[in-house]
Design an enzyme around this catalytic site. Structure first.
Site, PDB file in Angstrom:
ATOM      1  N   LYS A  63       0.832  -1.212   0.000  1.00 40.49           N
ATOM      2  CA  LYS A  63       0.000   0.000   0.000  1.00 40.49           C
ATOM      3  C   LYS A  63       0.867   1.263   0.000  1.00 40.49           C
ATOM      4  O   LYS A  63       0.651   2.183  -0.781  1.00 40.49           O
ATOM      5  CB  LYS A  63      -0.925   0.017   1.239  1.00 40.49           C
ATOM      6  CG  LYS A  63      -1.842  -1.185   1.347  1.00 40.49           C
ATOM      7  CD  LYS A  63      -2.751  -1.113   2.565  1.00 40.49           C
ATOM      8  CE  LYS A  63      -2.032  -1.103   3.902  1.00 40.49           C
ATOM      9  NZ  LYS A  63      -1.282  -2.355   4.203  1.00 40.49           N
ATOM     10  N   ARG A  65      -9.669   0.770   8.561  1.00 38.26           N
ATOM     11  CA  ARG A  65      -9.359  -0.627   8.874  1.00 38.26           C
ATOM     12  C   ARG A  65     -10.604  -1.419   9.232  1.00 38.26           C
ATOM     13  O   ARG A  65     -10.529  -2.635   9.382  1.00 38.26           O
ATOM     14  CB  ARG A  65      -8.415  -0.722  10.065  1.00 38.26           C
ATOM     15  CG  ARG A  65      -7.138   0.006   9.912  1.00 38.26           C
ATOM     16  CD  ARG A  65      -6.151  -0.817   9.127  1.00 38.26           C
ATOM     17  NE  ARG A  65      -4.908  -0.102   9.017  1.00 38.26           N
ATOM     18  CZ  ARG A  65      -3.725  -0.669   8.872  1.00 38.26           C
ATOM     19  NH1 ARG A  65      -3.630  -1.968   8.799  1.00 38.26           N
ATOM     20  NH2 ARG A  65      -2.651   0.057   8.762  1.00 38.26           N
ATOM     21  N   ARG A 117      11.978  -5.375   4.559  1.00 37.46           N
ATOM     22  CA  ARG A 117      11.663  -3.956   4.263  1.00 37.46           C
ATOM     23  C   ARG A 117      12.626  -3.007   4.973  1.00 37.46           C
ATOM     24  O   ARG A 117      12.946  -3.170   6.143  1.00 37.46           O
ATOM     25  CB  ARG A 117      10.234  -3.653   4.714  1.00 37.46           C
ATOM     26  CG  ARG A 117       9.911  -2.175   4.645  1.00 37.46           C
ATOM     27  CD  ARG A 117       8.448  -1.899   4.719  1.00 37.46           C
ATOM     28  NE  ARG A 117       7.825  -2.309   5.963  1.00 37.46           N
ATOM     29  CZ  ARG A 117       6.539  -2.207   6.204  1.00 37.46           C
ATOM     30  NH1 ARG A 117       5.734  -1.707   5.282  1.00 37.46           N
ATOM     31  NH2 ARG A 117       6.034  -2.600   7.354  1.00 37.46           N
ATOM     32  N   ARG A 164      11.439  -1.127  10.660  1.00 43.37           N
ATOM     33  CA  ARG A 164      10.404  -0.790  11.641  1.00 43.37           C
ATOM     34  C   ARG A 164      10.391  -1.795  12.785  1.00 43.37           C
ATOM     35  O   ARG A 164      10.587  -2.985  12.578  1.00 43.37           O
ATOM     36  CB  ARG A 164       9.024  -0.793  10.952  1.00 43.37           C
ATOM     37  CG  ARG A 164       8.703   0.508  10.303  1.00 43.37           C
ATOM     38  CD  ARG A 164       7.481   0.462   9.416  1.00 43.37           C
ATOM     39  NE  ARG A 164       6.307  -0.199   9.960  1.00 43.37           N
ATOM     40  CZ  ARG A 164       5.130  -0.216   9.318  1.00 43.37           C
ATOM     41  NH1 ARG A 164       4.996   0.393   8.136  1.00 43.37           N
ATOM     42  NH2 ARG A 164       4.105  -0.836   9.835  1.00 43.37           N
ATOM     43  N   ARG A 188       0.440  -9.269  13.172  1.00 41.98           N
ATOM     44  CA  ARG A 188      -0.079  -8.168  12.357  1.00 41.98           C
ATOM     45  C   ARG A 188      -0.806  -8.691  11.133  1.00 41.98           C
ATOM     46  O   ARG A 188      -1.887  -8.220  10.794  1.00 41.98           O
ATOM     47  CB  ARG A 188       1.071  -7.255  11.902  1.00 41.98           C
ATOM     48  CG  ARG A 188       1.520  -6.296  12.960  1.00 41.98           C
ATOM     49  CD  ARG A 188       2.724  -5.513  12.494  1.00 41.98           C
ATOM     50  NE  ARG A 188       2.474  -4.746  11.300  1.00 41.98           N
ATOM     51  CZ  ARG A 188       3.376  -4.508  10.354  1.00 41.98           C
ATOM     52  NH1 ARG A 188       4.582  -5.000  10.444  1.00 41.98           N
ATOM     53  NH2 ARG A 188       3.077  -3.763   9.329  1.00 41.98           N
TER      54      ARG A 188
END
Ligand code: AP5
Length: 212
Positions: free
Chosen positions: A13, A88, A127, A160, A171
């Site tokens: 996203k 969400r 990431r 992160r 998650r």
């Protein structure tokens, strides 16, 4: 034009929103980025948000909705925005719909980026993000030219806290767009599903096509 990007963590996203805002001129609004800015700034909101983000859980709706509605009340969001990570759930979707309705506007497109779970784990664990400009990289799929430095601004790259392996699976399980949220946008006639398990350029092309 107001657009919602939907998808599980790691679907792409944020990456795609950055690409799409470059080509469409739409304002990119990420609730995850807003929370992280507050965490960095040491605000009360940041401290509260961090306690949920670190566990891979949603920040309470009342806090999230208030922050988002304040953000879209600013002049730069008058003509439209691309929402990344919001809504969400149906409570957040209803609050957004009501705020836009008061401006005689509505969500024009809700684009669901679909990616299987195993691919999501690989994406999140590889990431890297730029501390300065927020650009997103992947150590295998989309590496920076120089390890540890952002191609765009030479900022430092970091991983992160909520991409730690022990948080990632929680998650992914807990943050998939729920069925009633998808029904909300399907009923409104604006939902499109995009195959996100392909190269970055192919996904961008499909998203741009869906926005026409
Ligand atoms: P948020 O920052 O929104 O995180 P998320 O939804 O978990 O999504 P991610 O940012 O992890 O993934 P993404 O889909 O943007 O993937 P990306 O493009 O980076 O939220 C963080 C937290 O804040 C939440 O957990 C929650 O606590 C809180 N929060 C946020 N919004 C909230 C809300 N509305 N209500 C309540 N709480 C909220 O890509 C991932 C990796 O894959 C990158 O390395 C990228 O390079 C790579 N990649 C992307 N596309 C491809 C591709 N096509 N092929 C190969 N690699 C790819």
């Amino acid at each position: 034009m107001f657009v919602v990007l939907l998808g599980p963590p790691g679907a792409g996203k944020g990456t795609q929103a950055q690409r799409l805002t470059t080509s469409t001129g739409l304002l990119h609004l990420s609730t995850g980025d807003m929370f992280r800015e507050n965490v960095r700034g040491g605000t009360e909101l940041g401290t509260l948000a961090k306690s949920y983000m670190d566990k891979g859980e949603l920040v309470p709706d009342e806090v999230t909705i208030k922050m988002l509605l304040e953000r879209i009340s600013r002049p730069d969001a008058a003509e439209g925005a691309m929402f990344d990570g919001f809504p969400r759930n149906v409570v957040q979707a209803a609050a957004l719909a009501e705020a836009l309705c008061e401006r005689d506007d509505a969500i024009a497109h809700a684009l669901l980026i679909a990616v299987p779970d195993e691919e999501l784990v690989a994406r999140l664990s590889g990431r890297w993000l730029c501390r300065a400009c927020g650009a997103v990289y992947h150590e295998r799929n989309d590496p920076p030219a120089t390890e540890g430095a952002c191609d765009k601004c030479e900022g430092e790259l970091y991983q992160r806290d909520d991409d730690r392996p022990e948080v990632v699976r929680t998650r992914i399980e807990g943050m998939k767009p729920p069925a009633d949220l998808l029904d909300h946008y399907r009923t409104a006639g604006v939902l499109r599903e995009i195959d996100g398990e392909r190269g970055l350029d192919d996904v961008t092309a499909d998203l741009l096509e869906a926005l026409k």
